[in-house]
Design a protein around this motif. Structure first.
Motif, PDB file in Angstrom:
ATOM      1  N   ILE A 132      -1.482  -0.770   3.561  1.00 46.73           N
ATOM      2  CA  ILE A 132      -2.093  -1.409   4.725  1.00 46.73           C
ATOM      3  C   ILE A 132      -1.701  -2.877   4.824  1.00 46.73           C
ATOM      4  N   LYS A 133      -1.727  -3.588   3.698  1.00 45.58           N
ATOM      5  CA  LYS A 133      -1.445  -5.033   3.737  1.00 45.58           C
ATOM      6  C   LYS A 133      -0.036  -5.310   4.258  1.00 45.58           C
ATOM      7  N   SER A 147      -0.008  -4.417   8.060  1.00 45.40           N
ATOM      8  CA  SER A 147      -0.775  -5.460   8.718  1.00 45.40           C
ATOM      9  C   SER A 147       0.059  -6.729   8.905  1.00 45.40           C
ATOM     10  N   PRO A 206      -6.059  -5.703   8.840  1.00 50.13           N
ATOM     11  CA  PRO A 206      -6.116  -4.560   7.921  1.00 50.13           C
ATOM     12  C   PRO A 206      -7.373  -3.706   8.118  1.00 50.13           C
TER      13      PRO A 206
END
Length: 155
Positions: free
Chosen positions: A28-29, A32, A39
């Motif tokens: 996710i990071k 993002s 996130p």
């Protein structure tokens, strides 16, 4: 019809996974950062895609999100429907019988045919585009690919 950020950001995020992660889980990071999407919001969006069977997740340091099918098997329509619920331009364009959430003038309104046909054209177009199509467009546009740093080894 106005698409929400859920489908717009969701499509960008799934493109990112297909384009940058390939067969590896994407974190996710990283998505993002590359797509400039919160996130926490991505986590919410991804729940819809997991429920629709487009995404799966793997926990742990080598974990992340990955597509359940190849990019050429996931259409933009499937993504939009997972995020939005449907692709109807207006509520009266549904095919359900009168009284099942459709227009009260179902079958008696000439404009209903316009909205139904427009929805059909939109769906045909969205079905013609896949994540693979977007990856090819990204490559043609010169969108830079980023390899996953978790799998880099330095000697």
């Amino acid at each position: 019809m106005r698409l929400s950020t859920k489908s717009r950001y969701g499509l960008r995020a799934l493109f990112d996974i297909a384009y940058n992660a390939g067969n590896q889980p994407a974190q996710i990071k990283d998505i993002s950062r590359r797509q400039d999407i919160s996130p926490r919001y991505l986590e919410q969006i991804f729940q819809s895609f997991k429920k629709a069977g487009i995404l799966k997740s793997k926990k742990g340091p080598q974990g992340g999100y990955f597509l359940t099918r190849k990019p050429d098997q996931i259409t933009v329509r499937q993504i939009v429907e997972a995020a939005e619920g449907d692709t109807l331009l207006v509520a009266c364009a549904c095919e359900t019988p009168k009284g099942k959430g459709c227009c009260t003038m179902n079958g008696q309104c000439v404009t209903q045919t316009v909205w139904f046909e427009a929805t059909e054209h939109l769906n045909t177009f969205l079905d013609s585009l896949t994540l693979q199509t977007l990856c090819e467009r990204g490559q043609d546009m010169g969108v830079k690919r980023e390899s996953d740093h978790r799998f880099m080894y330095y000697i």
